[in-house]
Scaffold this active site. Structure first.
Site, PDB file in Angstrom:
ATOM      1  N   ASP A  29      94.673  13.056  73.838  1.00  0.00           N
ATOM      2  CA  ASP A  29      95.702  12.218  74.472  1.00  0.00           C
ATOM      3  C   ASP A  29      95.167  10.784  74.574  1.00  0.00           C
ATOM      4  OD1 ASP A  29      98.233  12.936  76.695  1.00  0.00           O
ATOM      5  OD2 ASP A  29      97.366  10.941  76.641  1.00  0.00           O
ATOM      6  N   ILE A  30      96.023   9.822  74.258  1.00  0.00           N
ATOM      7  CA  ILE A  30      95.577   8.421  74.218  1.00  0.00           C
ATOM      8  C   ILE A  30      95.306   7.861  75.622  1.00  0.00           C
ATOM      9  CG2 ILE A  30      97.843   7.259  74.311  1.00  0.00           C
ATOM     10  CD1 ILE A  30      96.862   5.610  71.853  1.00  0.00           C
ATOM     11  N   ASN A  85     105.392  19.752  80.142  1.00  0.00           N
ATOM     12  CA  ASN A  85     106.588  19.158  80.747  1.00  0.00           C
ATOM     13  C   ASN A  85     107.798  19.386  79.848  1.00  0.00           C
ATOM     14  OD1 ASN A  85     104.859  18.058  82.732  1.00  0.00           O
ATOM     15  ND2 ASN A  85     104.439  16.284  81.440  1.00  0.00           N
ATOM     16  N   GLN A  92     108.855  14.744  81.046  1.00  0.00           N
ATOM     17  CA  GLN A  92     108.534  14.728  79.614  1.00  0.00           C
ATOM     18  C   GLN A  92     108.854  13.348  79.036  1.00  0.00           C
ATOM     19  OE1 GLN A  92     110.611  17.665  77.229  1.00  0.00           O
ATOM     20  NE2 GLN A  92     109.326  17.282  75.434  1.00  0.00           N
ATOM     21  N   HIS A  98     104.726  20.015  73.379  1.00  0.00           N
ATOM     22  CA  HIS A  98     103.266  19.894  73.430  1.00  0.00           C
ATOM     23  C   HIS A  98     102.715  20.513  74.700  1.00  0.00           C
ATOM     24  CE1 HIS A  98     105.058  16.266  75.184  1.00  0.00           C
ATOM     25  NE2 HIS A  98     104.028  16.222  76.012  1.00  0.00           N
ATOM     26  N   PHE A  99     101.520  21.053  74.574  1.00  0.00           N
ATOM     27  CA  PHE A  99     100.762  21.559  75.716  1.00  0.00           C
ATOM     28  C   PHE A  99      99.636  20.573  75.989  1.00  0.00           C
ATOM     29  CE2 PHE A  99     102.185  25.891  76.620  1.00  0.00           C
ATOM     30  CZ  PHE A  99     102.996  26.142  75.528  1.00  0.00           C
ATOM     31  N   HIS A 100      99.469  20.207  77.260  1.00  0.00           N
ATOM     32  CA  HIS A 100      98.326  19.393  77.678  1.00  0.00           C
ATOM     33  C   HIS A 100      97.189  20.345  78.054  1.00  0.00           C
ATOM     34  CE1 HIS A 100     100.581  15.534  78.518  1.00  0.00           C
ATOM     35  NE2 HIS A 100     101.599  16.384  78.571  1.00  0.00           N
TER      36      HIS A 100
HETATM   37  P1  5GP Z   1     104.581  14.143  78.291  1.00  0.00           P
HETATM   38  O1  5GP Z   1     104.805  13.300  79.516  1.00  0.00           O
HETATM   39  O2  5GP Z   1     105.702  13.984  77.289  1.00  0.00           O
HETATM   40  O3  5GP Z   1     104.287  15.567  78.617  1.00  0.00           O
HETATM   41  O4  5GP Z   1     103.239  13.597  77.670  1.00  0.00           O
HETATM   42  C1  5GP Z   1     103.151  12.813  76.538  1.00  0.00           C
HETATM   43  C2  5GP Z   1     101.687  12.461  76.354  1.00  0.00           C
HETATM   44  O5  5GP Z   1     101.525  11.878  75.077  1.00  0.00           O
HETATM   45  C3  5GP Z   1     101.145  11.450  77.380  1.00  0.00           C
HETATM   46  O6  5GP Z   1     100.072  12.029  78.105  1.00  0.00           O
HETATM   47  C4  5GP Z   1     100.691  10.271  76.523  1.00  0.00           C
HETATM   48  O7  5GP Z   1      99.504   9.671  76.977  1.00  0.00           O
HETATM   49  C5  5GP Z   1     100.536  10.888  75.139  1.00  0.00           C
HETATM   50  N1  5GP Z   1     100.792   9.956  74.057  1.00  0.00           N
HETATM   51  C6  5GP Z   1     101.896   9.165  73.926  1.00  0.00           C
HETATM   52  N2  5GP Z   1     101.818   8.420  72.812  1.00  0.00           N
HETATM   53  C7  5GP Z   1     100.639   8.754  72.204  1.00  0.00           C
HETATM   54  C8  5GP Z   1     100.003   8.314  71.010  1.00  0.00           C
HETATM   55  O8  5GP Z   1     100.500   7.472  70.266  1.00  0.00           O
HETATM   56  N3  5GP Z   1      98.817   8.901  70.714  1.00  0.00           N
HETATM   57  C9  5GP Z   1      98.230   9.850  71.509  1.00  0.00           C
HETATM   58  N4  5GP Z   1      97.054  10.344  71.122  1.00  0.00           N
HETATM   59  N5  5GP Z   1      98.808  10.276  72.651  1.00  0.00           N
HETATM   60  C10 5GP Z   1      99.997   9.736  73.000  1.00  0.00           C
END
Ligand code: 5GP
Length: 134
Positions: A29-30, A85, A92, A98-100
């Site tokens: 995750d970035i 999420n 989300q 996606h799974f964190h």
């Molecule tokens: P969500 O809130 O949809 O469950 O989480 C999306 C996740 O994707 C966030 O934790 C965010 O930091 C990550 N993310 C968003 N854009 C990028 C990207 O361009 N590269 C990477 N590696 N992670 C990303």
């Protein structure tokens, strides 16, 4: 469906890749909750858990376990959260399932969701409503 994660999977957008097979892709995750925070995504697009086919889910969860073990060992974490999420209302941001996988460390400040008890009788009513939908 074109999402930022499809572009990461295709290599159009760079990432720190952790794992890849024919169906699943994992990368850091970035903006990590903790270093080692990894996202595990299916190559076949679906928006979230609710619209994903069973075969894809089975493949994903096996990789989630593999990544969770590796992340824990690599980072020396004391635990690991697997978070997920679904829909904007649940926070989300990227509409590609996606799974964190989040390694945990003593005193890292990560907060769990907060609970509140049911009112009298509410638990039974809610339970009945949910069972009817299964
Ligand atoms: P969500 O809130 O949809 O469950 O989480 C999306 C996740 O994707 C966030 O934790 C965010 O930091 C990550 N993310 C968003 N854009 C990028 C990207 O361009 N590269 C990477 N590696 N992670 C990303």
């Amino acid at each position: 469906m074109d999402t930022i994660f499809s572009k990461i999977i295709s290599g159009e957008i760079p990432c720190e890749k952790i794992y890849e097979d024919d169906h699943v892709f994992a990368f850091l995750d970035i903006i990590p909750t903790n270093p080692g925070h990894t996202l595990v995504v299916p190559k076949k697009w679906s928006s979230d858990l609710l619209d994903t086919d069973e075969e894809t889910l089975k493949r994903l969860i096996v990789v989630v376990q593999k990544i969770a073990k590796a992340v824990m060992e690599a980072t020396g974490a004391v635990g690991v959260n697997v978070a997920q999420n679904n829909r904007e209302g649940a926070g989300q941001k990227v509409f590609h399932l996606h799974f964190h996988v989040i390694p945990r460390f003593e005193g890292d400040g990560y907060e769990h969701w907060h609970g509140k008890p049911y009112e009298n009788g509410e638990e039974k009513l809610v339970g009945e409503k949910i069972r009817k939908m299964l």
